[in-house]
Design an enzyme around this catalytic site. Structure first.
Site, mmCIF file in Angstrom:
data_model
loop_
_atom_site.group_PDB
_atom_site.id
_atom_site.type_symbol
_atom_site.label_atom_id
_atom_site.label_comp_id
_atom_site.label_asym_id
_atom_site.label_seq_id
_atom_site.Cartn_x
_atom_site.Cartn_y
_atom_site.Cartn_z
ATOM 1 N N GLU A 295 -4.810 2.874 6.879
ATOM 2 C CA GLU A 295 -4.711 2.682 5.362
ATOM 3 C C GLU A 295 -5.556 4.065 4.901
ATOM 4 O O GLU A 295 -4.857 4.495 3.917
ATOM 5 C CB GLU A 295 -4.965 1.455 5.020
ATOM 6 N N ARG B 48 0.806 -1.237 0.086
ATOM 7 C CA ARG B 48 -0.178 0.043 -0.059
ATOM 8 C C ARG B 48 0.851 1.425 0.090
ATOM 9 O O ARG B 48 0.653 2.267 0.617
ATOM 10 C CB ARG B 48 -1.259 -0.151 1.061
ATOM 11 N N SER C 286 -10.914 -0.030 3.204
ATOM 12 C CA SER C 286 -10.373 -0.650 4.516
ATOM 13 C C SER C 286 -9.801 0.549 5.179
ATOM 14 O O SER C 286 -9.107 1.554 4.838
ATOM 15 C CB SER C 286 -9.455 -1.434 3.906
#
Length: 301
Positions: free
Chosen positions: A295, A174, A225
């Site tokens: 995130e 990520r 998320s």
């Protein structure tokens, strides 16, 4: 900001607006007004925009479809630049596709699968845009952008344009080089796909989409998320094992379907979501001694 707005309108860079409500531009439907909101009509318009912003010494942030973003109720100071429908070109050359930053990832995965092109099925449920997906190396189902990207065209803050290879993007979980080491705006991406059996590829992607539909709360406004997976653990599993599914603060609720999603269950505020995030972090820390890192991109003024 009036002066900047006038300059940009004179240069015809695209849509320019004062005090644009950002809740209209985030998937969780939270966010106050931007001091100045710009939706450039072209790369040239984006370059001119950055030039004027730099001259005036204003801060700025680039957004796409707003699917991984939490913005305060008082809004965002400075300039918000949205790469939207004006950045949605798609060209194909054999198995190589080149796509602009504003193109929706779900649409791209769907279009390619129907053409019998494999490699993007994992992205069939990712609600963001290509630019945002490259920026954060979006992924799902064991794959991510770094597996299929060959290079990305980046606009840096000094106005220069450069193609960076996958290796130069320094992808990790990520994360990409654009987030800290070399801040820049992805305006175009090139992917290398593989020809395959159309029916198999469509079925694979549909299976992923069905799984997401059954296990993730996309019928509610949400930001995707909330936490990064603290590998080898998974954020959703830790939250669910802590009996936090359905836990609610104000209008913000831990999804009943998936522990790593916070939904806007009705008029949720930024502080509702932040309070719930902190509550989850404290709970997991006390129970498992694990630090939960977000995130979702959280804007602070």
């Amino acid at each position: 900001m009036e002066e900047v707005k006038t300059q940009l309108e004179h240069l015809q860079v695209g849509k320019v607006a004062l005090n644009e409500p950002l809740q209209k531009h985030t998937t969780i439907k939270i966010g106050g007004p931007a001091d100045l909101f710009i939706e450039p009509s072209s790369v040239e318009g984006l370059q001119k925009t950055l030039e004027i912003i730099k001259e005036q010494n204003h801060s700025f942030r680039v957004i796409g479809r707003g699917s991984n973003l939490l913005i305060p109720d008082e809004g965002m100071r400075g300039v918000v630049i949205k790469l939207g429908s004006n950045f949605d070109d798609l060209t194909e050359d054999g198995n190589t596709i080149r796509v602009a930053a504003g193109y929706p990832m779900i649409k791209l995965a769907t279009v390619m699968s129907r053409k019998g092109m494999a490699g993007l099925a994992f992205a069939g449920g990712i609600p963001g845009s290509v630019g945002g997906a490259v920026y954060m190396n979006a992924g799902a189902h064991g794959s991510d952008i770094s597996k299929v990207l060959t290079r990305a065209r980046i606009l840096f803050e000094d106005g220069s344009l450069e193609w960076l290879t996958t290796e130069e993007m320094k992808f990790s979980y990520r994360t990409s080089i654009l987030q800290q080491e070399r801040p820049g705006i992805c305006i175009e991406a090139e992917f290398e796909l593989v020809s395959g059996a159309k029916e198999d590829i469509v079925n694979e992607m549909q299976g992923y989409k069905d799984y997401r539909r059954e296990t993730q709360p996309w019928t509610y406004p949400c930001a995707g998320s909330i936490f990064r997976n603290p590998l080898p653990n998974h954020a959703g599993h830790l939250i669910e094992q802590s009996n936090l599914k359905g836990y609610q603060i104000g209008g913000a609720q831990v999804s009943e379907l998936h522990g790593n999603f916070i939904v806007n269950a009705g008029d949720a505020t930024y502080e509702d979501v932040m309070s719930l995030i902190r509550y989850i972090q404290n709970t997991i820390k006390q129970k498992y001694d694990i630090d939960m890192e977000t995130e979702v991109e959280i804007v602070t003024n």
